[in-house]
Design a protein around this motif. Structure first.
Motif, PDB file in Angstrom:
ATOM      1  N   ASN A 178      55.204 -28.343  -1.905  1.00  0.00           N
ATOM      2  CA  ASN A 178      56.014 -28.044  -0.725  1.00  0.00           C
ATOM      3  C   ASN A 178      55.413 -28.707   0.509  1.00  0.00           C
ATOM      4  O   ASN A 178      54.190 -28.709   0.680  1.00  0.00           O
ATOM      5  CB  ASN A 178      56.107 -26.533  -0.490  1.00  0.00           C
ATOM      6  N   ASP A 179      56.291 -29.238   1.366  1.00  0.00           N
ATOM      7  CA  ASP A 179      55.800 -29.895   2.579  1.00  0.00           C
ATOM      8  C   ASP A 179      55.283 -28.900   3.607  1.00  0.00           C
ATOM      9  O   ASP A 179      54.539 -29.256   4.513  1.00  0.00           O
ATOM     10  CB  ASP A 179      56.903 -30.772   3.195  1.00  0.00           C
ATOM     11  N   GLN A 180      55.694 -27.637   3.465  1.00  0.00           N
ATOM     12  CA  GLN A 180      55.196 -26.566   4.318  1.00  0.00           C
ATOM     13  C   GLN A 180      55.275 -25.260   3.535  1.00  0.00           C
ATOM     14  O   GLN A 180      55.863 -25.215   2.463  1.00  0.00           O
ATOM     15  CB  GLN A 180      56.017 -26.458   5.599  1.00  0.00           C
ATOM     16  N   ASN A 181      54.676 -24.211   4.069  1.00  0.00           N
ATOM     17  CA  ASN A 181      54.670 -22.927   3.378  1.00  0.00           C
ATOM     18  C   ASN A 181      56.051 -22.274   3.470  1.00  0.00           C
ATOM     19  O   ASN A 181      56.485 -21.874   4.543  1.00  0.00           O
ATOM     20  CB  ASN A 181      53.601 -22.018   3.975  1.00  0.00           C
ATOM     21  N   HIS A 182      56.734 -22.170   2.324  1.00  0.00           N
ATOM     22  CA  HIS A 182      58.083 -21.604   2.286  1.00  0.00           C
ATOM     23  C   HIS A 182      58.107 -20.177   1.748  1.00  0.00           C
ATOM     24  O   HIS A 182      59.146 -19.523   1.803  1.00  0.00           O
ATOM     25  CB  HIS A 182      58.994 -22.477   1.418  1.00  0.00           C
ATOM     26  N   GLY A 183      57.003 -19.702   1.199  1.00  0.00           N
ATOM     27  CA  GLY A 183      56.975 -18.359   0.640  1.00  0.00           C
ATOM     28  C   GLY A 183      57.315 -18.346  -0.837  1.00  0.00           C
ATOM     29  O   GLY A 183      57.815 -19.324  -1.406  1.00  0.00           O
ATOM     30  N   LEU A 184      57.065 -17.187  -1.466  1.00  0.00           N
ATOM     31  CA  LEU A 184      57.194 -17.065  -2.917  1.00  0.00           C
ATOM     32  C   LEU A 184      58.623 -17.261  -3.397  1.00  0.00           C
ATOM     33  O   LEU A 184      58.870 -18.007  -4.344  1.00  0.00           O
ATOM     34  CB  LEU A 184      56.685 -15.684  -3.353  1.00  0.00           C
ATOM     35  N   THR A 185      59.596 -16.619  -2.764  1.00  0.00           N
ATOM     36  CA  THR A 185      60.973 -16.655  -3.277  1.00  0.00           C
ATOM     37  C   THR A 185      61.522 -18.070  -3.288  1.00  0.00           C
ATOM     38  O   THR A 185      62.069 -18.531  -4.300  1.00  0.00           O
ATOM     39  CB  THR A 185      61.881 -15.741  -2.424  1.00  0.00           C
ATOM     40  N   TRP A 186      61.386 -18.774  -2.176  1.00  0.00           N
ATOM     41  CA  TRP A 186      61.883 -20.145  -2.076  1.00  0.00           C
ATOM     42  C   TRP A 186      61.187 -21.035  -3.102  1.00  0.00           C
ATOM     43  O   TRP A 186      61.818 -21.857  -3.766  1.00  0.00           O
ATOM     44  CB  TRP A 186      61.646 -20.680  -0.670  1.00  0.00           C
ATOM     45  N   SER A 187      59.876 -20.866  -3.234  1.00  0.00           N
ATOM     46  CA  SER A 187      59.095 -21.699  -4.149  1.00  0.00           C
ATOM     47  C   SER A 187      59.507 -21.460  -5.602  1.00  0.00           C
ATOM     48  O   SER A 187      59.623 -22.407  -6.393  1.00  0.00           O
ATOM     49  CB  SER A 187      57.603 -21.415  -3.970  1.00  0.00           C
ATOM     50  N   LEU A 188      59.740 -20.198  -5.964  1.00  0.00           N
ATOM     51  CA  LEU A 188      60.170 -19.915  -7.335  1.00  0.00           C
ATOM     52  C   LEU A 188      61.524 -20.537  -7.627  1.00  0.00           C
ATOM     53  O   LEU A 188      61.760 -21.057  -8.725  1.00  0.00           O
ATOM     54  CB  LEU A 188      60.212 -18.404  -7.566  1.00  0.00           C
ATOM     55  N   ASN A 189      62.437 -20.495  -6.670  1.00  0.00           N
ATOM     56  CA  ASN A 189      63.745 -21.126  -6.876  1.00  0.00           C
ATOM     57  C   ASN A 189      63.616 -22.628  -7.032  1.00  0.00           C
ATOM     58  O   ASN A 189      64.345 -23.252  -7.815  1.00  0.00           O
ATOM     59  CB  ASN A 189      64.684 -20.785  -5.719  1.00  0.00           C
ATOM     60  N   ARG A 190      62.691 -23.229  -6.304  1.00  0.00           N
ATOM     61  CA  ARG A 190      62.471 -24.664  -6.483  1.00  0.00           C
ATOM     62  C   ARG A 190      62.019 -24.936  -7.920  1.00  0.00           C
ATOM     63  O   ARG A 190      62.450 -25.911  -8.544  1.00  0.00           O
ATOM     64  CB  ARG A 190      61.428 -25.178  -5.497  1.00  0.00           C
ATOM     65  N   GLY A 191      61.156 -24.063  -8.439  1.00  0.00           N
ATOM     66  CA  GLY A 191      60.731 -24.224  -9.820  1.00  0.00           C
ATOM     67  C   GLY A 191      61.865 -24.017 -10.806  1.00  0.00           C
ATOM     68  O   GLY A 191      62.008 -24.771 -11.777  1.00  0.00           O
ATOM     69  N   LEU A 192      62.699 -22.985 -10.568  1.00  0.00           N
ATOM     70  CA  LEU A 192      63.824 -22.722 -11.470  1.00  0.00           C
ATOM     71  C   LEU A 192      64.793 -23.898 -11.508  1.00  0.00           C
ATOM     72  O   LEU A 192      65.406 -24.176 -12.548  1.00  0.00           O
ATOM     73  CB  LEU A 192      64.562 -21.450 -11.038  1.00  0.00           C
TER      74      LEU A 192
END
Length: 347
Positions: A66-80
């Motif tokens: 991530n280019d910046q800290n987006h938090g857990l929820t956003w990051s998990l969706n990026r993974g999904l």
């Protein structure tokens, strides 16, 4: 490499202390047909370099940064959005998956085509890895269904789930910083069955920097909102027939949300017990084991709220506990089970 059956998704932000142990526990699983999708959520410690080193050393790893800290929820969706596997397994950067975890869960999905969500029992450990309690969820499907209305059906980092249903891809609700797993499990279970394997397959680390500690009040309020939605969805006829407006009070009582007011407590308790009675009509009257387990769960939730931190005055708590006097046996049984969980975790 052929397309993996299992995609393990792990979002990481400043987990350097525990990260290598967590990564190794996945890469050394007995089930090897997997991909590991790592999302570095703008870590500022050594996590970023650890993730890069692992990604270079194992072809099963895909690293997203991530280019910046987006938090857990956003990051998990990026993974999904990146998963290739039919099944998604969650993992956190501070927990430890036991070697047979993924294999046992894959076996469960192969045994039940209707299964959409599978978790496991856990062993709760502290920052130093010391074992404390055995974390158990209902393994009986009838009891789990009741439990999942009020609480997350499985421990988040123990979960394996299906992510695709036709053209629909299940994702976390990005409006939620907390209880995002509870929300997703509630929606997933509308598509099929849930299951918790009653053997511990994850060492679940509890420490002061976990979201459940740093955002405790927000988590309680978010969980209460999800619980309220579940109640209306699962018992629509009850709330219409009884002209009952106390779903929110029930949810607040269960989750000890600060929004719970003393004047709502009696109505919340009465409604909760009525809902339990309604649910028990769906259980075979001869299935005494399931019925007792459901009653024990309900009693535990109420007792935890009334005996813990709450806006209720002591006189109000005592009055409500008095209403549970017919359940002293269930409460005593729950206390016994709690003691056994502590003992079993340390064996």
């Amino acid at each position: 490499m052929s397309e993996p059956l299992v995609s393990v998704v792990m979002a990481v932000h400043n987990n350097e202390r525990y990260l290598e142990v967590a990564l190794n526990s996945i890469l050394e699983q007995s089930w090897q047909n997997l991909e590991l999708i790592l999302i570095d959520d703008a870590s500022t410690d050594r996590s970023a370099s650890i993730l890069r080193d692992y990604a270079c050393s194992d072809s099963r790893i895909r690293l997203l940064v991530n280019d910046q800290n987006h938090g857990l929820t956003w990051s998990l969706n990026r993974g999904l959005d990146e998963v290739q596997g039919e099944l998604v397994a969650r993992m956190d950067g501070d927990d430890i998956a036991l070697p047979e975890r993924l294999a046992k869960q894959v076996e469960a999905f192969r045994s039940n085509p209707k299964l959409v969500l599978c978790g496991t029992a856990t062993i709760n450990i502290d920052e130093k890895g010391k074992k404390h309690t055995l974390g158990e969820w209902p393994s009986n499907p009838k009891v789990l269904r009741w439990y999942s209305i009020f609480r997350p059906a499985v421990a988040h980092p123990s979960a394996m789930f299906r992510v695709r249903f036709g053209n629909q891809i299940m994702r976390y609700n990005e409006n939620l910083r907390t209880a995002q797993d509870y929300d997703l499990w509630s929606r997933l279970l509308q598509h099929g069955d849930g299951l918790v394997l009653n053997i511990p397959l994850l060492l679940y680390r509890h420490h002061a920097s976990r979201i459940s500690c740093t955002l405790r009040i927000e988590q309680s309020e978010s969980a209460a909102n999800i619980c309220q939605k579940n109640l209306y969805r699962e018992f629509p006829d009850f709330f219409i027939r009884k002209n009952n407006m106390h779903a929110k009070s029930v949810a607040n009582l269960i989750h000890n949300s600060m929004a719970s007011l003393p004047q709502d407590a009696t109505a919340a308790l009465t409604t909760l017990l009525a809902l339990e009675s309604e649910y028990l009509t769906t259980i075979d009257q001869y299935d005494e084991e399931s019925r007792r387990a459901i009653q024990r769960l309900t009693t535990r939730w109420v007792a935890q709220t009334l005996l813990g931190k709450s806006p209720l005055k002591m006189s109000e708590r005592i009055r409500l506990l008095t209403q549970l006097r017919s359940r002293l046996g269930a409460l005593s049984e729950e206390s016994f089970h709690f003691g056994m969980r502590r003992l079993r975790a340390r064996l």
